[in-house]
Design an enzyme around this catalytic site. Structure first.
Site, PDB file in Angstrom:
ATOM      1  N   CYS A   2     -23.582  21.014  -7.294  1.00  0.00           N
ATOM      2  CA  CYS A   2     -23.621  19.450  -8.187  1.00  0.00           C
ATOM      3  C   CYS A   2     -22.541  18.886  -7.627  1.00  0.00           C
ATOM      4  O   CYS A   2     -21.290  19.445  -7.419  1.00  0.00           O
ATOM      5  CB  CYS A   2     -23.443  19.981  -9.494  1.00  0.00           C
ATOM      6  SG  CYS A   2     -24.847  21.059 -10.220  1.00  0.00           S
ATOM      7  N   ARG A  27     -23.972  18.051  -2.077  1.00  0.00           N
ATOM      8  CA  ARG A  27     -23.761  19.326  -2.949  1.00  0.00           C
ATOM      9  C   ARG A  27     -25.080  19.766  -3.879  1.00  0.00           C
ATOM     10  O   ARG A  27     -24.825  20.663  -4.686  1.00  0.00           O
ATOM     11  CB  ARG A  27     -22.572  19.011  -3.811  1.00  0.00           C
ATOM     12  CG  ARG A  27     -21.293  18.739  -3.055  1.00  0.00           C
ATOM     13  CD  ARG A  27     -20.421  18.439  -4.109  1.00  0.00           C
ATOM     14  NE  ARG A  27     -19.750  19.279  -5.035  1.00  0.00           N
ATOM     15  CZ  ARG A  27     -18.953  20.110  -4.667  1.00  0.00           C
ATOM     16  NH1 ARG A  27     -18.253  20.096  -3.460  1.00  0.00           N
ATOM     17  NH2 ARG A  27     -18.535  21.353  -5.332  1.00  0.00           N
ATOM     18  N   TRP A  73     -27.642  20.204  -8.646  1.00  0.00           N
ATOM     19  CA  TRP A  73     -28.443  21.342  -8.099  1.00  0.00           C
ATOM     20  C   TRP A  73     -28.694  22.358  -9.001  1.00  0.00           C
ATOM     21  O   TRP A  73     -27.918  22.803  -9.715  1.00  0.00           O
ATOM     22  CB  TRP A  73     -27.603  21.879  -7.094  1.00  0.00           C
ATOM     23  CG  TRP A  73     -28.142  23.228  -6.210  1.00  0.00           C
ATOM     24  CD1 TRP A  73     -28.773  23.151  -4.858  1.00  0.00           C
ATOM     25  CD2 TRP A  73     -28.109  24.590  -6.508  1.00  0.00           C
ATOM     26  NE1 TRP A  73     -29.329  24.204  -4.518  1.00  0.00           N
ATOM     27  CE2 TRP A  73     -28.866  25.088  -5.494  1.00  0.00           C
ATOM     28  CE3 TRP A  73     -27.709  25.364  -7.461  1.00  0.00           C
ATOM     29  CZ2 TRP A  73     -29.109  26.477  -5.558  1.00  0.00           C
ATOM     30  CZ3 TRP A  73     -27.891  26.634  -7.603  1.00  0.00           C
ATOM     31  CH2 TRP A  73     -28.708  27.214  -6.268  1.00  0.00           C
ATOM     32  N   ASN A  99     -20.470  20.635 -13.448  1.00  0.00           N
ATOM     33  CA  ASN A  99     -20.653  21.371 -12.348  1.00  0.00           C
ATOM     34  C   ASN A  99     -20.181  22.954 -12.690  1.00  0.00           C
ATOM     35  O   ASN A  99     -19.011  23.199 -13.065  1.00  0.00           O
ATOM     36  CB  ASN A  99     -19.932  20.775 -10.982  1.00  0.00           C
ATOM     37  CG  ASN A  99     -20.030  21.783  -9.957  1.00  0.00           C
ATOM     38  OD1 ASN A  99     -20.901  22.359  -9.835  1.00  0.00           O
ATOM     39  ND2 ASN A  99     -19.128  21.543  -9.216  1.00  0.00           N
ATOM     40  N   GLY A 100     -21.079  23.914 -12.530  1.00  0.00           N
ATOM     41  CA  GLY A 100     -20.619  25.168 -12.908  1.00  0.00           C
ATOM     42  C   GLY A 100     -21.640  25.765 -13.654  1.00  0.00           C
ATOM     43  O   GLY A 100     -23.054  25.297 -14.012  1.00  0.00           O
ATOM     44  N   GLU A 484     -26.373  33.667  13.931  1.00  0.00           N
ATOM     45  CA  GLU A 484     -26.392  32.246  13.520  1.00  0.00           C
ATOM     46  C   GLU A 484     -27.540  31.018  14.068  1.00  0.00           C
ATOM     47  O   GLU A 484     -27.756  30.513  13.306  1.00  0.00           O
ATOM     48  CB  GLU A 484     -25.066  31.729  14.024  1.00  0.00           C
ATOM     49  CG  GLU A 484     -24.687  30.310  13.857  1.00  0.00           C
ATOM     50  CD  GLU A 484     -24.398  30.010  12.559  1.00  0.00           C
ATOM     51  OE1 GLU A 484     -24.331  30.521  11.280  1.00  0.00           O
ATOM     52  OE2 GLU A 484     -24.251  28.717  12.060  1.00  0.00           O
ATOM     53  N   LYS A 488     -29.716  29.014  11.309  1.00  0.00           N
ATOM     54  CA  LYS A 488     -29.994  27.343  11.485  1.00  0.00           C
ATOM     55  C   LYS A 488     -31.405  26.899  11.474  1.00  0.00           C
ATOM     56  O   LYS A 488     -31.649  26.192  10.868  1.00  0.00           O
ATOM     57  CB  LYS A 488     -28.954  26.917  13.038  1.00  0.00           C
ATOM     58  CG  LYS A 488     -27.711  26.931  13.005  1.00  0.00           C
ATOM     59  CD  LYS A 488     -27.132  25.959  12.100  1.00  0.00           C
ATOM     60  CE  LYS A 488     -26.814  26.353  10.837  1.00  0.00           C
ATOM     61  NZ  LYS A 488     -25.463  27.083  10.512  1.00  0.00           N
ATOM     62  N   GLU A 491     -32.910  27.677   7.973  1.00  0.00           N
ATOM     63  CA  GLU A 491     -32.423  26.639   6.815  1.00  0.00           C
ATOM     64  C   GLU A 491     -32.706  25.203   7.095  1.00  0.00           C
ATOM     65  O   GLU A 491     -33.012  24.807   6.030  1.00  0.00           O
ATOM     66  CB  GLU A 491     -30.926  27.134   6.653  1.00  0.00           C
ATOM     67  CG  GLU A 491     -30.232  26.529   7.529  1.00  0.00           C
ATOM     68  CD  GLU A 491     -28.566  26.711   7.424  1.00  0.00           C
ATOM     69  OE1 GLU A 491     -28.203  26.821   6.108  1.00  0.00           O
ATOM     70  OE2 GLU A 491     -27.625  26.682   8.401  1.00  0.00           O
ATOM     71  N   HIS A 507     -36.321  49.321  17.647  1.00  0.00           N
ATOM     72  CA  HIS A 507     -36.270  50.014  16.358  1.00  0.00           C
ATOM     73  C   HIS A 507     -37.196  49.379  15.356  1.00  0.00           C
ATOM     74  O   HIS A 507     -36.804  49.525  14.205  1.00  0.00           O
ATOM     75  CB  HIS A 507     -34.996  50.210  15.958  1.00  0.00           C
ATOM     76  CG  HIS A 507     -34.186  51.053  16.806  1.00  0.00           C
ATOM     77  ND1 HIS A 507     -34.310  52.525  17.196  1.00  0.00           N
ATOM     78  CD2 HIS A 507     -33.312  50.787  18.012  1.00  0.00           C
ATOM     79  CE1 HIS A 507     -33.699  52.926  18.076  1.00  0.00           C
ATOM     80  NE2 HIS A 507     -33.031  51.981  18.619  1.00  0.00           N
ATOM     81  N   LYS A 606     -24.297  22.528  -0.245  1.00  0.00           N
ATOM     82  CA  LYS A 606     -23.448  22.904   0.742  1.00  0.00           C
ATOM     83  C   LYS A 606     -22.349  23.776   0.268  1.00  0.00           C
ATOM     84  O   LYS A 606     -21.800  24.587   1.029  1.00  0.00           O
ATOM     85  CB  LYS A 606     -22.728  21.555   1.318  1.00  0.00           C
ATOM     86  CG  LYS A 606     -21.697  21.844   2.300  1.00  0.00           C
ATOM     87  CD  LYS A 606     -21.961  21.063   3.609  1.00  0.00           C
ATOM     88  CE  LYS A 606     -21.089  21.341   4.779  1.00  0.00           C
ATOM     89  NZ  LYS A 606     -21.747  22.372   5.728  1.00  0.00           N
TER      90      LYS A 606
END
Ligand code: F6R
Length: 611
Positions: A2, A27, A73, A99-100, A484, A488, A491, A507, A606
């Site tokens: 947010c 955000r 968000w 926000n929270g 990584e 990428k 996402e 395996h 983010k």
């Protein structure tokens, strides 16, 4: 998570708020809203992006020079017009952005309902708005005290900004666990979740601390603790410019940030790494250096990409500094009962410096008496302020939700730390040190060379844009790069991808190999080169498609792989810094070709400030 903005001064508030929300959209971007106080008070909010909000407001009354705005968000309640912020209290006296998470919101809501308060949304934020109003109306207190008393009843995390329609000369802001920055102008103040919306107006900022309540009038700011003791604000200067938070001619922030990596690594080196000096200088670690040198164990914590950087750090510290390392997801570390010995050092890695799980893990480690160091990018964020010491990455603002330049700068800092400790321990001779530093300082030029391959990588992306799955393999330093690369891809392009240590393929994942799924193998020349060549053969023997990232001039893998991406040679310990770059570009182009919103992938934000 947010984004929050606020303004009080002489300007029209709306453009400041909309501009700010656009900068904070990384955000959260499922709904947005503003409230503006002038002659009257207007609240506009809707599901969707800030651009949808602009359309929604177009043609409606919005004059006023006090305002708040929010980009959401969702945590409590689905993203829709009603759940969007700002939230207005039952009798319309308080308007709030938040926000929270208010953890005890259900209990507070039930009590308010018992007292006749009616709710419109499913959010925890509306509970707070109504609680403030309830206290204000029934306690005969002013808005400031009502906010303070309400917050004393709240369990959870918040960054809030409150407007009161009966006290139209002020904004009231408070934080606990969610960031808030105040920009100090000339008879005007700006508020935001981070400094990016503020820097175009002023470089003077105050970072609110947990427990701070700011009462902000056009010409004056009073900072108090929640118990109403006055605290003197510390005004700091922002170290970045507005140009750094524009796309600078690139189609997306992510592409810009990938291309910025040579410069951001140079910036991370500046004043710290030089071939003229006999050691690396990390001023932020000066006081803790003796503890670091004597550490028996380093525990690295982080989330997502920062955790991947931590894994590279594990190889670096063990290899170069001969210290044992454990790397933990912050979210797991904090919920165990980890054993921390007195000679242990914790290193927390975070781009944003606000990730809730990382912060909570830091607090837990400190309670257990640990020395905690931070590697962060956002100056003045919570993690650098809560750790005992640390090093900034100096990557510059990273706006694209998928982390790129922050990763390479985190690895750069970890390599600097490992070399520094190794040298102090007498493990690196003068000659070895000189050759390491030469190699290290050549990394930016080598990345520039890799970036010239972007058109070739784009062509490769075109071939695999419709893949449903992908496997990424690497060994040693290149195993975290495989993780990584896979992160990428998933996402930003929503293609399912997994990263594995190449030897683990046998395996389980080998069962997935067919002639449709690309297998990306990072196979540059290092001590496990022969082994990874065997892994490539194993994939090819099962009709798999191999895309190999190899060292320039490699003729062996070229003959086996379906595609090769050649990158310049470097030593093992810096290999992650180079090999991740083509993988970033590959994911980027695939996502663009699939029509995905690269800078704002679905469901992500983010800065993950909820647990
Ligand atoms: C992935 C990504 C996330 C972050 C993670 C931690 O591209 O950006 O996985 O790495 O949310 O964030 P920070 O580093 O801000 O603590």
């Amino acid at each position: 998570m947010c984004g929050i903005v606020g303004y009080i001064g002489d300007r029209e508030a709306l453009p400041v708020l909309i501009n700010g929300l656009k900068r904070l959209e990384y955000r959260g971007y499922d709904s947005a809203g503003v409230a503006i106080m002038g002659e009257g008070t207007n609240v506009y909010k809707c599901k969707g992006k800030v651009s949808d909000l602009e359309k929604h407001i177009d043609g409606r009354e919005h004059s006023g020079s006090i305002g708040i705005g929010h980009t959401r968000w969702a945590t409590h309640g689905e993203p829709n017009d009603v759940n969007a912020h700002p939230h207005v209290s039952y009798h319309g006296k308080f308007i709030i952005i938040h926000n929270g998470i208010i953890e005890n919101y259900a209990r507070l809501r039930d009590k308010l309902i018992e007292r006749g308060v009616k709710f419109k949304s499913e959010t925890d934020t509306e509970v707070l708005a109504n609680l403030i109003e309830h206290i204000y109306e029934n306690g005969s207190v002013d808005a400031e005290l009502a906010v303070r008393l309400a917050l004393s009843k709240v369990i959870g995390a918040y960054g809030i900004v409150v407007m009161c329609t009966e006290e139209k000369d002020k904004l009231i802001a408070a934080r606990k666990g969610s960031p808030l920055v105040v920009g100090v102008g000339n008879e005007e103040y700006f508020l935001a979740s981070d400094a990016t919306p503020i820097v175009e107006y002023t470089k003077s900022v105050i970072y609110l601390n947990d427990g701070d309540v700011a009462i902000i009038k056009k010409e004056q700011l009073n900072l108090k603790t929640q118990r109403s003791d006055e605290t003197g604000p510390t005004v700091q200067k922002l170290s970045f410019d507005i140009g750094e938070i524009d796309k600078g001619g690139y189609e997306h922030f992510m592409l810009k940030e990938i291309f910025e990596q040579p410069q951001s690594i140079e910036d991370t080196f500046r004043g710290r790494v030089s071939s003229e000096e006999s050691e690396i200088r990390l001023g932020g670690l000066y006081d803790v250096l003796p503890r670091l040198i004597e550490a028996k164990r380093i525990i690295i914590i982080g989330c997502g990409t920062s955790w991947h950087a931590g894994l590279v750090g594990e190889y670096l510290f063990e290899d170069i500094a001969r210290v044992s390392v454990e790397v933990e997801y912050a979210s797991e570390f904090r919920y165990r009962n980890p054993i921390i010995e007195k000679d242990d050092i914790i290193i927390a890695i975070s781009q944003s410096g606000e990730t809730a799980d990382t912060l909570a893990a830091i607090r837990q480690a400190k309670e257990k008496g640990a020395i905690v160091l931070g590697i962060c990018n956002v100056v003045g964020s919570s993690i650098p302020r809560e750790t005992h010491a640390g090093v900034y990455t100096h990557a510059g603002p990273e706006i694209g939700v998928a982390s790129t330049k922050a990763f390479t700068c985190q690895v750069t800092v970890l390599a600097m730390m490992a070399i520094l400790i190794g040298r102090k321990k007498g493990l690196i001779s003068d000659n070895k040190y000189r050759s390491l530093i030469k190699e290290f300082t050549e990394i930016p030029e080598k990345i520039k060379k890799i970036l010239t391959l972007s058109e070739d990588i784009k062509k490769l992306a075109k071939l695999y844009q419709n893949a449903n799955n992908a496997l990424y393999l690497g060994r040693g330093y290149l195993f975290p790069v495989a993780l990584e690369g896979a992160l990428k891809l998933k996402e930003i392009s929503y293609i399912h991808a997994e990263g594995y240590p190449a030897a683990e393929m046998k395996h389980g994942p080998i069962a997935l190999i067919d002639n449709k799924m690309p297998v990306v193998i990072i196979a540059t020349k290092d001590s496990s080169y022969e082994k990874i060549v065997s892994n490539i053969q194993e994939v090819k023997a099962r009709s798999g498609i191999v895309i190999a990232v190899v060292t320039e001039g490699d003729t062996v893998i070229r003959k086996m792989a379906d595609h090769v991406i050649e990158i310049p040679e470097t030593t093992n310990i810096f290999a992650a810094l180079l090999s991740v770059v083509p993988l970033q570009l590959f994911s980027y182009y695939i996502a663009v070709m699939r029509g995905c919103n690269v800078d704002q992938p679905r469901n992500l934000a983010k800065s993950v400030t909820v647990e």
